[in-house]
Design a protein around this motif. Structure first.
Motif, PDB file in Angstrom:
ATOM      1  N   GLN A   1       0.687  -1.261   0.078  1.00  0.00           N
ATOM      2  CA  GLN A   1      -0.001   0.061  -0.136  1.00  0.00           C
ATOM      3  C   GLN A   1       0.903   1.184  -0.080  1.00  0.00           C
ATOM      4  OE1 GLN A   1      -3.402  -0.367  -0.218  1.00  0.00           O
ATOM      5  NE2 GLN A   1      -3.272   2.048  -0.978  1.00  0.00           N
ATOM      6  N   LYS A   2       1.990   1.064   0.580  1.00  0.00           N
ATOM      7  CA  LYS A   2       2.845   2.410   0.698  1.00  0.00           C
ATOM      8  C   LYS A   2       3.338   2.706  -0.837  1.00  0.00           C
ATOM      9  CE  LYS A   2       4.740   1.689   5.219  1.00  0.00           C
ATOM     10  NZ  LYS A   2       5.925   1.552   6.171  1.00  0.00           N
ATOM     11  N   VAL A   3       3.721   1.578  -1.533  1.00  0.00           N
ATOM     12  CA  VAL A   3       4.241   1.926  -2.938  1.00  0.00           C
ATOM     13  C   VAL A   3       2.974   2.230  -3.719  1.00  0.00           C
ATOM     14  CG1 VAL A   3       5.286   0.775  -4.721  1.00  0.00           C
ATOM     15  CG2 VAL A   3       5.683  -0.428  -2.721  1.00  0.00           C
ATOM     16  N   ILE A   4       1.768   1.670  -3.484  1.00  0.00           N
ATOM     17  CA  ILE A   4       0.468   2.294  -4.289  1.00  0.00           C
ATOM     18  C   ILE A   4       0.441   3.734  -4.130  1.00  0.00           C
ATOM     19  CG2 ILE A   4      -1.816   1.820  -4.394  1.00  0.00           C
ATOM     20  CD1 ILE A   4      -1.365  -1.140  -4.059  1.00  0.00           C
ATOM     21  N   ASP A   5       0.398   4.281  -2.637  1.00  0.00           N
ATOM     22  CA  ASP A   5       0.005   5.618  -2.331  1.00  0.00           C
ATOM     23  C   ASP A   5       1.163   6.535  -3.294  1.00  0.00           C
ATOM     24  OD1 ASP A   5      -2.072   4.587  -0.979  1.00  0.00           O
ATOM     25  OD2 ASP A   5      -1.228   4.845   0.776  1.00  0.00           O
ATOM     26  N   ASN A   6       2.323   6.005  -3.005  1.00  0.00           N
ATOM     27  CA  ASN A   6       3.456   6.832  -3.568  1.00  0.00           C
ATOM     28  C   ASN A   6       3.097   7.005  -5.024  1.00  0.00           C
ATOM     29  OD1 ASN A   6       6.040   8.169  -3.150  1.00  0.00           O
ATOM     30  ND2 ASN A   6       6.577   6.698  -4.827  1.00  0.00           N
ATOM     31  N   THR A   7       2.936   5.924  -5.728  1.00  0.00           N
ATOM     32  CA  THR A   7       2.730   5.982  -7.458  1.00  0.00           C
ATOM     33  C   THR A   7       1.510   6.672  -7.506  1.00  0.00           C
ATOM     34  OG1 THR A   7       3.553   3.558  -7.293  1.00  0.00           O
ATOM     35  CG2 THR A   7       2.349   4.284  -9.298  1.00  0.00           C
ATOM     36  N   GLU A   8       0.387   6.465  -6.840  1.00  0.00           N
ATOM     37  CA  GLU A   8      -0.801   7.464  -7.050  1.00  0.00           C
ATOM     38  C   GLU A   8      -0.510   8.941  -7.013  1.00  0.00           C
ATOM     39  OE1 GLU A   8      -3.967   5.763  -4.793  1.00  0.00           O
ATOM     40  OE2 GLU A   8      -4.349   3.930  -6.160  1.00  0.00           O
ATOM     41  N   SER A   9       0.237   9.264  -5.822  1.00  0.00           N
ATOM     42  CA  SER A   9       0.699  10.557  -5.746  1.00  0.00           C
ATOM     43  C   SER A   9       1.319  10.983  -7.006  1.00  0.00           C
ATOM     44  CB  SER A   9       1.329  10.626  -4.461  1.00  0.00           C
ATOM     45  OG  SER A   9       1.610  12.346  -4.259  1.00  0.00           O
ATOM     46  N   PHE A  10       2.292  10.301  -7.477  1.00  0.00           N
ATOM     47  CA  PHE A  10       3.128  10.596  -8.553  1.00  0.00           C
ATOM     48  C   PHE A  10       2.336  10.536  -9.734  1.00  0.00           C
ATOM     49  CE2 PHE A  10       5.860   8.698 -12.092  1.00  0.00           C
ATOM     50  CZ  PHE A  10       6.628   9.712 -12.555  1.00  0.00           C
ATOM     51  N   LEU A  11       1.286   9.899 -10.236  1.00  0.00           N
ATOM     52  CA  LEU A  11       0.589   9.927 -11.395  1.00  0.00           C
ATOM     53  C   LEU A  11      -0.554  11.226 -11.226  1.00  0.00           C
ATOM     54  CD1 LEU A  11      -0.374   6.342 -11.694  1.00  0.00           C
ATOM     55  CD2 LEU A  11       1.194   7.791 -13.289  1.00  0.00           C
ATOM     56  N   SER A  12      -0.650  11.560  -9.866  1.00  0.00           N
ATOM     57  CA  SER A  12      -1.584  12.825  -9.744  1.00  0.00           C
ATOM     58  C   SER A  12      -0.942  14.179  -9.870  1.00  0.00           C
ATOM     59  CB  SER A  12      -2.457  12.623  -8.434  1.00  0.00           C
ATOM     60  OG  SER A  12      -3.145  11.373  -8.270  1.00  0.00           O
ATOM     61  N   GLY A  13       0.331  14.183 -10.095  1.00  0.00           N
ATOM     62  CA  GLY A  13       1.169  15.383 -10.172  1.00  0.00           C
ATOM     63  C   GLY A  13       1.562  15.805  -8.696  1.00  0.00           C
ATOM     64  N   HIS A  14       1.452  15.124  -7.781  1.00  0.00           N
ATOM     65  CA  HIS A  14       1.687  15.621  -6.178  1.00  0.00           C
ATOM     66  C   HIS A  14       2.984  14.978  -5.960  1.00  0.00           C
ATOM     67  CE1 HIS A  14      -2.406  16.684  -6.034  1.00  0.00           C
ATOM     68  NE2 HIS A  14      -3.170  15.630  -6.102  1.00  0.00           N
ATOM     69  N   PRO A  15       3.753  15.514  -4.754  1.00  0.00           N
ATOM     70  CA  PRO A  15       4.932  15.152  -4.714  1.00  0.00           C
ATOM     71  C   PRO A  15       4.958  13.645  -4.334  1.00  0.00           C
ATOM     72  CG  PRO A  15       4.584  17.194  -3.402  1.00  0.00           C
ATOM     73  CD  PRO A  15       3.267  16.693  -4.243  1.00  0.00           C
ATOM     74  N   ALA A  16       6.153  13.162  -4.671  1.00  0.00           N
ATOM     75  CA  ALA A  16       6.271  11.791  -4.520  1.00  0.00           C
ATOM     76  C   ALA A  16       7.745  11.514  -4.236  1.00  0.00           C
ATOM     77  CB  ALA A  16       5.715  10.855  -5.625  1.00  0.00           C
ATOM     78  N   ASN A  17       7.949  10.154  -3.852  1.00  0.00           N
ATOM     79  CA  ASN A  17       9.540   9.839  -3.586  1.00  0.00           C
ATOM     80  C   ASN A  17      10.002   8.638  -4.534  1.00  0.00           C
ATOM     81  OD1 ASN A  17      10.251  11.366  -1.085  1.00  0.00           O
ATOM     82  ND2 ASN A  17       8.485  10.351  -0.317  1.00  0.00           N
ATOM     83  N   ASN A  18      11.311   8.667  -4.726  1.00  0.00           N
ATOM     84  CA  ASN A  18      12.036   7.487  -5.177  1.00  0.00           C
ATOM     85  C   ASN A  18      11.760   6.495  -4.117  1.00  0.00           C
ATOM     86  OD1 ASN A  18      13.079   9.021  -7.549  1.00  0.00           O
ATOM     87  ND2 ASN A  18      14.218  10.015  -6.089  1.00  0.00           N
ATOM     88  N   VAL A  19      11.801   4.977  -4.641  1.00  0.00           N
ATOM     89  CA  VAL A  19      11.363   4.105  -3.753  1.00  0.00           C
ATOM     90  C   VAL A  19      12.641   3.174  -3.792  1.00  0.00           C
ATOM     91  CG1 VAL A  19       9.820   2.605  -3.039  1.00  0.00           C
ATOM     92  CG2 VAL A  19       8.916   4.530  -3.968  1.00  0.00           C
ATOM     93  N   LEU A  20      12.880   2.407  -2.699  1.00  0.00           N
ATOM     94  CA  LEU A  20      13.765   1.201  -2.642  1.00  0.00           C
ATOM     95  C   LEU A  20      12.845   0.226  -1.919  1.00  0.00           C
ATOM     96  CD1 LEU A  20      16.528  -0.116  -2.714  1.00  0.00           C
ATOM     97  CD2 LEU A  20      16.940   0.827  -0.521  1.00  0.00           C
ATOM     98  N   LEU A  21      12.993  -0.724  -2.488  1.00  0.00           N
ATOM     99  CA  LEU A  21      12.168  -2.161  -1.933  1.00  0.00           C
ATOM    100  C   LEU A  21      13.192  -2.993  -1.699  1.00  0.00           C
ATOM    101  CD1 LEU A  21      10.403  -0.927  -4.747  1.00  0.00           C
ATOM    102  CD2 LEU A  21       8.729  -2.703  -3.812  1.00  0.00           C
ATOM    103  N   TYR A  22      13.357  -3.187  -0.287  1.00  0.00           N
ATOM    104  CA  TYR A  22      14.648  -3.853   0.466  1.00  0.00           C
ATOM    105  C   TYR A  22      13.991  -5.222   1.003  1.00  0.00           C
ATOM    106  CZ  TYR A  22      17.082  -5.226   4.663  1.00  0.00           C
ATOM    107  OH  TYR A  22      17.747  -5.882   5.394  1.00  0.00           O
ATOM    108  N   GLY A  23      14.689  -6.209   0.920  1.00  0.00           N
ATOM    109  CA  GLY A  23      14.398  -7.545   1.726  1.00  0.00           C
ATOM    110  C   GLY A  23      14.901  -8.677   1.327  1.00  0.00           C
ATOM    111  N   ASP A  24      14.320  -9.812   1.774  1.00  0.00           N
ATOM    112  CA  ASP A  24      14.766 -11.159   1.525  1.00  0.00           C
ATOM    113  C   ASP A  24      14.228 -11.511   0.016  1.00  0.00           C
ATOM    114  OD1 ASP A  24      15.866 -11.855   4.069  1.00  0.00           O
ATOM    115  OD2 ASP A  24      13.556 -11.916   4.846  1.00  0.00           O
ATOM    116  N   ARG A  25      15.116 -12.487  -0.829  1.00  0.00           N
ATOM    117  CA  ARG A  25      14.880 -12.928  -1.884  1.00  0.00           C
ATOM    118  C   ARG A  25      13.343 -13.424  -1.880  1.00  0.00           C
ATOM    119  NH1 ARG A  25      17.985 -16.757   0.071  1.00  0.00           N
ATOM    120  NH2 ARG A  25      17.513 -19.094  -0.439  1.00  0.00           N
TER     121      ARG A  25
END
Length: 410
Positions: free
Chosen positions: A196-220
């Motif tokens: 949901q965090k990734v989705i919210d960030n992506t939707e904000s980006f598509l809406s023209g609002h501020p959004a962050n670069n994203v690092l998805l980190y973790g186990d394989r």
């Protein structure tokens, strides 16, 4: 003026949809130009083969219109058509009128224009190409359908970004990926908070609002890459496009950004399995792209990366022992991951979470199997493969489904 002569002039005078060098339209031009020559027979044959490989003539030319890269399609995509001058919009309508006439040329038109009796006899023995119907939203009177085209480009983009949704960086060019992963967000089980965090960030980006670069980190195998793939399938109709680059192309990020700078589309530059050796200086290029370069961040570009390393840099104890300014080295290495505004952690599931994922995937597949036996076998499968993960769960269900369909024991 006869019809074919007018069609030839129409091809010559296209202004906004400059398709005169398109292979099929150019072949039609050559065919018309050879009406009085013996080469008309060969050029007719060549043109027929080209059209038949692409459906029908109206279908093909309408696709060219929908995927053309020109000032009108770019402005339509960015919802700024009102800013175009009347001369441009008039030129668009005139080109559409001409292209509809060009797409309506029939085999009979060619036959009727040939005077040589011998040529006519041979042409009569040759097949007729299909003019067909145009691709939606185009119907009839293309010059009166600019509103439909504007709506189309707002949703589907322009040029190669209307033809494709995924791209790769190859030989210093953005190249389309014709076959993409069809996974959707519904296919992914658990990890709802992270996703949901990734989705919210992506939707904000598509809406023209501020959004962050994203690092998805973790186990394989925990669904980091699948999450990114699913985002593209979910949001490509809202103008999202994705360009995957290998780690070796990080140094080209500046060039990629320059190529995308004038586009009204929204782009995620995706780097999978990102990590650097401690002596790899290319991470400085990524730092500059994330923050710190003179060009600044572009509102139509984000960087999404996946990694199994929290700080992206593989560090050896020897690196610290040999470095006089050990603190400076650590700060340099940490500064890269810190420049991702959003870091999301995906960890391997525990026993109960893993079993829950197995059950959910089995339910999605419609597998009517004994649940207790399913869970028992899933644990055995995970033990043999070195641990529990969503990927392991999916691979197990793939195996079970295959066995069930072949009436084999599993």
């Amino acid at each position: 003026m006869d019809k074919l002569k007018r069609i030839k002039y129409y091809i010559d005078t296209l202004c906004i949809y400059d398709l005169k060098n398109d292979v099929i339209i150019h072949a039609l031009y050559d065919l018309i130009d050879s009406i009085s020559e013996e080469s008309v027979l060969r050029k007719y044959s060549d043109f027929f083969k080209m059209v038949s490989k692409n459906g029908a003539l109206k279908e093909y030319i309408s696709k060219c219109i929908l995927t053309d890269d020109n000032i009108f399609t770019r402005y339509a995509c960015s919802e700024k058509v009102d800013a175009l001058s009347s001369s441009i919009t008039d030129a668009v309508r005139l080109d559409l009128m001409k292209l509809e006439q060009i797409a309506s040329v029939t085999s009979k038109d060619i036959y009727n224009s040939v005077d040589n009796g011998d040529f006519k006899e041979i042409l009569e023995s040759m097949p007729h190409w299909d003019t067909g119907t145009p691709v939606a939203p185009l119907k009839k009177n293309w010059d009166k359908q600019t509103a439909e085209l504007i709506s189309y480009h707002r949703t589907n983009g322009y040029g190669k970004y209307a033809k494709h949704i995924a791209f790769t960086w190859r030989n210093k060019e953005i190249c389309p990926v014709t076959i993409t992963d069809l996974i959707t967000l519904d296919h992914l089980k658990n990890y709802e908070v992270q996703r949901q965090k990734v989705i919210d960030n992506t939707e904000s980006f598509l809406s023209g609002h501020p959004a962050n670069n994203v690092l998805l980190y973790g186990d394989r195998g925990t669904g980091k890459s699948s999450t990114v793939h699913a985002l593209l399938n979910e949001y490509h109709n809202q103008g999202l496009r994705m360009i995957e680059i290998p780690k070796s192309a990080v140094a080209d990020l500046g060039l990629i950004r320059e190529q995308l700078a004038g586009s009204p589309m929204k782009f995620i530059i995706y780097i999978d399995d990102l990590s650097f050796d401690s002596n790899d200086t290319s991470f400085s290029e990524l730092k500059a792209a994330l923050e710190g370069s003179l060009s600044g961040r572009q509102s139509n570009i984000l960087i999404y990366a996946t990694s199994n390393r929290r700080h992206l840099i593989k560090e050896n104890f020897s690196d610290r022992e040999n470095d006089v300014n050990r603190g400076d080295t650590m700060q340099e290495q940490l500064s890269l991951s810190d420049r991702f505004g959003l870091t999301i952690t995906f960890l391997n599931p525990n026993k109960f979470e893993y079993q829950d994922i197995v059950r959910k995937i089995a339910a999605d597949r419609g597998l009517d199997v004994d649940e207790e036996h399913l869970v028992f076998k899933a644990e055995q499968w995970a033990t043999r493969r070195g641990g529990r993960s969503p990927r392991c769960a999916k691979q197990f269900i793939d195996f079970v489904e295959s066995c069930e369909k072949r009436s084999k024991e599993w």
